[in-house]
Scaffold this motif. Structure first.
Motif, PDB file in Angstrom:
ATOM      1  N   TRP A 325       2.849 -23.074 128.666  1.00  0.00           N
ATOM      2  CA  TRP A 325       4.099 -23.406 127.964  1.00  0.00           C
ATOM      3  C   TRP A 325       3.997 -24.779 127.308  1.00  0.00           C
ATOM      4  O   TRP A 325       4.473 -24.984 126.206  1.00  0.00           O
ATOM      5  N   LYS A 326       3.351 -25.708 127.986  1.00  0.00           N
ATOM      6  CA  LYS A 326       3.273 -27.065 127.417  1.00  0.00           C
ATOM      7  C   LYS A 326       2.185 -27.171 126.352  1.00  0.00           C
ATOM      8  O   LYS A 326       2.300 -27.951 125.411  1.00  0.00           O
ATOM      9  N   LYS A 327       1.126 -26.375 126.513  1.00  0.00           N
ATOM     10  CA  LYS A 327       0.015 -26.479 125.568  1.00  0.00           C
ATOM     11  C   LYS A 327      -0.464 -25.087 125.139  1.00  0.00           C
ATOM     12  O   LYS A 327      -1.502 -24.610 125.593  1.00  0.00           O
ATOM     13  N   PRO A 328       0.311 -24.433 124.246  1.00  0.00           N
ATOM     14  CA  PRO A 328      -0.172 -23.161 123.717  1.00  0.00           C
ATOM     15  C   PRO A 328      -1.316 -23.432 122.736  1.00  0.00           C
ATOM     16  O   PRO A 328      -1.319 -24.460 122.049  1.00  0.00           O
ATOM     17  N   ILE A 329      -2.299 -22.533 122.708  1.00  0.00           N
ATOM     18  CA  ILE A 329      -3.444 -22.671 121.797  1.00  0.00           C
ATOM     19  C   ILE A 329      -3.470 -21.464 120.869  1.00  0.00           C
ATOM     20  O   ILE A 329      -3.395 -20.330 121.330  1.00  0.00           O
ATOM     21  N   LEU A 330      -3.553 -21.722 119.576  1.00  0.00           N
ATOM     22  CA  LEU A 330      -3.683 -20.630 118.608  1.00  0.00           C
ATOM     23  C   LEU A 330      -5.163 -20.276 118.522  1.00  0.00           C
ATOM     24  O   LEU A 330      -5.988 -21.096 118.125  1.00  0.00           O
ATOM     25  N   LYS A 331      -5.495 -19.060 118.959  1.00  0.00           N
ATOM     26  CA  LYS A 331      -6.891 -18.646 118.998  1.00  0.00           C
ATOM     27  C   LYS A 331      -7.380 -18.318 117.594  1.00  0.00           C
ATOM     28  O   LYS A 331      -8.506 -18.621 117.221  1.00  0.00           O
ATOM     29  N   LYS A 332      -6.474 -17.699 116.809  1.00  0.00           N
ATOM     30  CA  LYS A 332      -6.894 -17.245 115.491  1.00  0.00           C
ATOM     31  C   LYS A 332      -5.678 -16.981 114.621  1.00  0.00           C
ATOM     32  O   LYS A 332      -4.654 -16.511 115.105  1.00  0.00           O
ATOM     33  N   LEU A 333      -5.794 -17.311 113.349  1.00  0.00           N
ATOM     34  CA  LEU A 333      -4.786 -16.941 112.362  1.00  0.00           C
ATOM     35  C   LEU A 333      -5.455 -15.871 111.515  1.00  0.00           C
ATOM     36  O   LEU A 333      -6.463 -16.119 110.862  1.00  0.00           O
ATOM     37  N   VAL A 334      -4.932 -14.646 111.581  1.00  0.00           N
ATOM     38  CA  VAL A 334      -5.633 -13.524 110.957  1.00  0.00           C
ATOM     39  C   VAL A 334      -5.351 -13.446 109.460  1.00  0.00           C
ATOM     40  O   VAL A 334      -6.166 -12.971 108.684  1.00  0.00           O
ATOM     41  N   GLY A 335      -4.184 -13.930 109.042  1.00  0.00           N
ATOM     42  CA  GLY A 335      -3.849 -13.862 107.615  1.00  0.00           C
ATOM     43  C   GLY A 335      -2.365 -13.581 107.458  1.00  0.00           C
ATOM     44  O   GLY A 335      -1.614 -13.576 108.423  1.00  0.00           O
ATOM     45  N   ARG A 336      -1.968 -13.339 106.231  1.00  0.00           N
ATOM     46  CA  ARG A 336      -0.553 -13.074 105.963  1.00  0.00           C
ATOM     47  C   ARG A 336      -0.269 -11.586 106.107  1.00  0.00           C
ATOM     48  O   ARG A 336      -1.090 -10.760 105.743  1.00  0.00           O
ATOM     49  N   THR A 337       0.926 -11.257 106.595  1.00  0.00           N
ATOM     50  CA  THR A 337       1.286  -9.847 106.726  1.00  0.00           C
ATOM     51  C   THR A 337       1.371  -9.198 105.351  1.00  0.00           C
ATOM     52  O   THR A 337       1.193  -8.003 105.205  1.00  0.00           O
ATOM     53  N   SER A 338       1.654  -9.999 104.311  1.00  0.00           N
ATOM     54  CA  SER A 338       1.820  -9.421 102.964  1.00  0.00           C
ATOM     55  C   SER A 338       0.476  -9.149 102.282  1.00  0.00           C
ATOM     56  O   SER A 338       0.414  -8.440 101.299  1.00  0.00           O
ATOM     57  N   ASP A 339      -0.599  -9.733 102.793  1.00  0.00           N
ATOM     58  CA  ASP A 339      -1.897  -9.593 102.131  1.00  0.00           C
ATOM     59  C   ASP A 339      -2.739  -8.501 102.782  1.00  0.00           C
ATOM     60  O   ASP A 339      -3.788  -8.769 103.342  1.00  0.00           O
ATOM     61  N   VAL A 340      -2.243  -7.285 102.707  1.00  0.00           N
ATOM     62  CA  VAL A 340      -2.950  -6.177 103.337  1.00  0.00           C
ATOM     63  C   VAL A 340      -3.429  -5.215 102.266  1.00  0.00           C
ATOM     64  O   VAL A 340      -2.680  -4.866 101.352  1.00  0.00           O
ATOM     65  N   ALA A 341      -4.685  -4.799 102.362  1.00  0.00           N
ATOM     66  CA  ALA A 341      -5.223  -3.806 101.429  1.00  0.00           C
ATOM     67  C   ALA A 341      -5.012  -2.430 102.039  1.00  0.00           C
ATOM     68  O   ALA A 341      -5.291  -2.227 103.221  1.00  0.00           O
ATOM     69  N   ILE A 342      -4.491  -1.514 101.227  1.00  0.00           N
ATOM     70  CA  ILE A 342      -4.334  -0.133 101.685  1.00  0.00           C
ATOM     71  C   ILE A 342      -5.404   0.685 100.973  1.00  0.00           C
ATOM     72  O   ILE A 342      -5.488   0.671  99.739  1.00  0.00           O
ATOM     73  N   LEU A 343      -6.259   1.377 101.752  1.00  0.00           N
ATOM     74  CA  LEU A 343      -7.435   2.048 101.190  1.00  0.00           C
ATOM     75  C   LEU A 343      -7.193   3.554 101.034  1.00  0.00           C
ATOM     76  O   LEU A 343      -6.292   4.110 101.664  1.00  0.00           O
TER      77      LEU A 343
END
Length: 436
Positions: A325-343
């Protein structure tokens, strides 16, 4: 020495001394007591808005709430209505700090912070930059940022730069000739640190690499570089640290909130748990366990003028399993939810995957300076790039082979060599864009 930066905050009504004192008190809360402290703070801010903010009360649908998870998740779409309809009782547009988001997620809006909340934001930023020996009152900043091109806006920013001990390099044209000029400034000015958009600083790093220059050889006062607003890839970080000659610190923030995560001196992306409460939620707005990816949802614990409670920022991220709670660590930022490619197969893939795979091939030899990937239809993409010479057929074949391997086969690509890439009005480079 006159503390111009603190003075400029005070003149604008931001009580930085009071904010710093409160911030120091938060830091003293023990690890054991921190969860209770955060639960109390977040309940207080919700109660405040339910009592004083009609917009938020209407959104929640009642004046009280039982469980945190029952509160609605606020989206940028909810906020696209006139600011005066969103302000809390007792606040007007004249008495608050007003700004607008960059719109890099496609949904820009105007927001407000009460002046004390904004002062606390500054206390948080000052504290984090202090980890690297940076003092806003005395350290000199080389700033790679956009600047308004209208006369009044331009001179207003220049004056703010003067008060904040910053020298700004406008980033709309970063051709070699312009970067020659930037390098001259580093030879003659005693900069302490660099701060600015990732893509612009990476471009400068590649310019230095091509000339086999280490920046600290020409500017020995330089201590650190902070990059913000765009993805920093690991290989770019390695290149920058080699050719700037200083540590490169990854910053993740949002103008409407604060610094969300800031790389600490142990190379961890430490989440700001002093002024914000950060959650990672799944598609149904339920919390996911640490180590799993989900939507980044943030509560501003101090902003009384405008509610940012369970606010979906538009990013996808993962909190580290070792977070507390005192020291959360962000392991990874994957990207924006809006920047998704649909194949064509129905598969959804983060747009940055295309960018990443392509990047690993075409930047090997230093020919390609920068590029963006755009999805035009389900199976067709365009790649705009800036380079010394055109991509070879071999390189193109390599890119397409890698994309087939990492994503799927049968996709069609068009390659457009450009003199310069189009950036947003603020000078950001949107690395993947979907036109679907």
């Amino acid at each position: 020495m006159l503390k111009l930066f603190n003075l400029s905050l005070k003149i604008n009504g931001f009580d930085i001394n009071k904010a710093k004192t409160e911030f120091e008190q938060i830091l003293k809360v023990s690890k054991e007591d921190y969860k209770d402290y955060i639960l109390k703070k977040r309940t207080e801010i919700v109660q405040y808005h339910l009592e004083n903010n009609t917009f938020y009360r209407d959104l929640v649908g009642s004046k009280t709430f039982e469980k945190w998870e029952d509160l609605p998740v606020l989206t940028k779409k909810n906020l696209q209505k006139p600011l005066k309809e969103r302000l809390s009782k007792g606040y007007t547009e004249k008495t608050v700090f007003v700004n607008k988001t960059s719109g890099s997620s496609g949904d820009p809006f105007v927001f407000a912070k009460d002046k004390y909340a904004h002062a606390v934001t500054w206390a948080s930023i000052i504290y984090r930059f202090g980890w690297y020996g940076i003092d806003f009152n005395s350290s000199y900043q080389a700033r790679f940022y956009g600047i308004p091109l209208d006369k009044i806006g331009y001179y207003k920013e220049r004056f703010k730069d003067f008060l904040s001990r910053r020298y700004r390099f406008p980033i709309f044209d970063l051709s070699d000739t312009v970067l020659d000029g930037v390098l001259e400034h580093f030879k003659t000015k005693k900069f302490d640190y660099i701060n600015g958009y990732t893509s612009s600083i990476v471009l400068f790093g590649k310019y230095l690499q091509a000339r086999n220059i280490v920046l600290t050889d020409v500017c020995p006062t330089l201590k650190v570089c902070m990059v913000t607003s765009e993805m920093l890839f690991e290989e770019d970080k390695v290149l920058l640290e080699k050719h700037l000659g200083v540590p490169v610190v990854n910053e993740y923030g949002a103008s409407e909130l604060d610094l969300i995560a800031f790389q600490n001196i142990n190379d961890e992306w430490q989440v700001n748990a002093e002024t914000l409460f950060v959650e990672i939620l799944d598609e149904n707005n339920q919390p996911v366990e640490n180590g799993k990816e989900g939507k980044v949802v943030i509560t501003s614990l101090y902003n009384k003028a405008h509610p940012f409670i369970r606010y979906e920022i538009g990013d996808v991220g993962i909190l580290d399993e070792k977070s507390t709670w005192k020291k959360p660590i962000l392991k990874k930022l994957v990207g924006r939810t809006s920047d998704v490619a649909i194949l064509p197969s129905g598969k959804k893939s983060p747009g940055l995957t295309f960018y990443y795979v392509t990047k690993s091939i075409i930047e090997d030899d230093g020919n390609v300076k920068e590029f963006i990937v755009r999805q035009k239809t389900l199976d067709s993409f365009e790649i705009d790039y800036v380079s010394e010479s055109e991509l070879t057929l071999e390189q193109i074949a390599e890119i397409e082979k890698a994309i087939a391997k990492y994503l799927e086969s049968g996709l069609h690509f068009t390659y457009n060599r450009k003199d310069v890439l189009k950036r947003t009005a603020r000078g950001k480079l949107k690395q993947f864009q979907s036109d679907l």
